[in-house]
Design an enzyme around this catalytic site. Sequence first.
Site, PDB file in Angstrom:
ATOM      1  N   GLY A  87       0.649  -1.215  -0.387  1.00  0.00           N
ATOM      2  CA  GLY A  87       0.039  -0.324   0.311  1.00  0.00           C
ATOM      3  C   GLY A  87       1.044   1.280   0.063  1.00  0.00           C
ATOM      4  O   GLY A  87       2.046   1.025  -0.091  1.00  0.00           O
ATOM      5  N   ASN A  88       0.505   2.161   0.258  1.00  0.00           N
ATOM      6  CA  ASN A  88       0.774   3.321  -0.065  1.00  0.00           C
ATOM      7  C   ASN A  88       0.105   4.768   1.795  1.00  0.00           C
ATOM      8  O   ASN A  88      -0.926   4.147   2.109  1.00  0.00           O
ATOM      9  CB  ASN A  88       1.171   4.296  -0.974  1.00  0.00           C
ATOM     10  CG  ASN A  88      -0.394   4.665  -1.447  1.00  0.00           C
ATOM     11  OD1 ASN A  88      -1.664   5.446  -1.021  1.00  0.00           O
ATOM     12  ND2 ASN A  88      -1.001   3.702  -2.205  1.00  0.00           N
ATOM     13  N   ARG A  89       1.018   5.557   1.804  1.00  0.00           N
ATOM     14  CA  ARG A  89      -0.194   6.776   2.980  1.00  0.00           C
ATOM     15  C   ARG A  89      -0.333   7.388   2.449  1.00  0.00           C
ATOM     16  O   ARG A  89      -1.497   8.595   3.080  1.00  0.00           O
ATOM     17  CB  ARG A  89       1.677   7.349   3.879  1.00  0.00           C
ATOM     18  CG  ARG A  89       2.660   5.951   3.647  1.00  0.00           C
ATOM     19  CD  ARG A  89       4.493   6.390   4.548  1.00  0.00           C
ATOM     20  NE  ARG A  89       4.029   7.136   5.596  1.00  0.00           N
ATOM     21  CZ  ARG A  89       4.431   8.735   5.439  1.00  0.00           C
ATOM     22  NH1 ARG A  89       5.349   8.655   4.713  1.00  0.00           N
ATOM     23  NH2 ARG A  89       4.080   9.179   6.788  1.00  0.00           N
ATOM     24  N   SER A  90      -1.386   7.140   1.232  1.00  0.00           N
ATOM     25  CA  SER A  90      -2.404   8.091   1.504  1.00  0.00           C
ATOM     26  C   SER A  90      -3.246   8.627   2.017  1.00  0.00           C
ATOM     27  O   SER A  90      -3.763   7.134   2.449  1.00  0.00           O
ATOM     28  CB  SER A  90      -2.882   8.282  -0.078  1.00  0.00           C
ATOM     29  OG  SER A  90      -3.615   9.311  -0.588  1.00  0.00           O
ATOM     30  N   ALA A 133      -3.606   7.858  -4.299  1.00  0.00           N
ATOM     31  CA  ALA A 133      -2.367   7.147  -5.112  1.00  0.00           C
ATOM     32  C   ALA A 133      -2.670   5.820  -5.273  1.00  0.00           C
ATOM     33  O   ALA A 133      -3.165   5.309  -4.850  1.00  0.00           O
ATOM     34  CB  ALA A 133      -1.677   7.519  -3.841  1.00  0.00           C
TER      35      ALA A 133
END
Length: 411
Positions: free
Chosen positions: A218-221, A285
């Site tokens: 995943g990502n931190r958005s 994102a």
Amino acid sequence: MTIVVGVTGGIAAYKAVGVIRGFVLQGHDVHVIATEAALRFVGRPTFEAISRNPINTDLYEGVAQVRHVAIGQSADLIVIAPATANTIAKLALGLADDLLTNTVLVSTAPIVIAPAMHTEMWQNAATVANIAILRERRFTIVGPASGQLTGTDSGVGRMEEPEAITAAALSVLEKSAVPERAEGPTRTAEAPGDLSGKHVVVTAGGTREPLDPVRFLGNRSSGRQGVAIAQAALNRGATVTLIAAHIEVHPPAGATLVEVATALELQRAVTDAAASADIIVMAAAVADYRPASVQQAKIKKTETHAPLNIELVENPDILAELSAAERHGRVIVGFAAETEPDTDALLTLGQQKLARKGCDYLVINRVGWSTGFVSESNEIIMLDSSGDIVMKASGDKLSVADRILDVIASR
Ligand code: CTP
């Protein structure tokens, strides 16, 4: 306020009861006009008990009181839920073959419709064109949502939930309120904002690509900037679909929320919503890659301590696909999250990305361990399709959202 709720003949008519109840509980005087087809799904006593008023169905009842004129003139707001493809087509043409369509033609009140139909009907070119006409005439379109349909299939076309319809309708009522109406303006003059009648689709948050039942890439958005754009678009009168991937903030009331997890789910939801969109803002994102296979059991640590290799396959580039597809005048806005510290190099990266994606505008923002995604404020540079800077803004995410929408709305 006097609210006329039109109910047309679809299975979602049973959910209209919740819409009516929502208005009554907020103290409004609700008058139901049910078409004959609607009464095949829900009985007259239910509508009368819930609305606390006799319901109206027949153009030829009470002719002496010229009822369609009386009801149309008394309405402060008309809400049609569910609105079938047939009724939408009649409204677009200005047909008047029943009490509801006659009332709509008489009224100068704002009109909110909540479409409900099968995906194929919603995406049919005739319905797309009819919805575009209604938006042009400042009707507010709420939904439809994506999900389980009447049969076993699912997709876009489900009527939006009653609470969302009530909230969106009351916000339209609030914005169109009093001084101008007292002077008897046209519906255009009541336009609550410069995006009134427009359908804005916003993606927000970050996708997660599952590895196994307990892990993901995943990502931190956080979704804050996308949600702020959705809120700002609602404030300016737009109908908003928010496609949310794991957002950490509350979605704005009044937006149609479609929750997704992975890039492929986001692709499907955006493609569904794009059919009726005037503006698409891709603030999410999106993971560029996903694991080639998803393990059905938790991946176990090996005894050998050997490095673990995970094969990834590329996800579709949704923004590039949307930009390359037939646009029908739709404005497409991309975001570019970059970690480049040097401003000139950041700009070059943005211009290269813009050329790759082919969108109308690209909003560049710097992200890092403590900037961009996680923060309450943002600093952005907005490029137009030729790569020229059209706007720079910094500040809290809602004011940045408004600056972005200023550029789009002035187009
Ligand atoms: N995007 C998309 N589909 C993807 C990846 C990104 O639609 N598979 C969209 C994002 O929503 C955003 C824009 O493309 O609007 C740019 O996303 P970004 O992650 O900055 O760019 P990438 O194309 O992923 O390029 P890179 O990761 O190499 O910077």
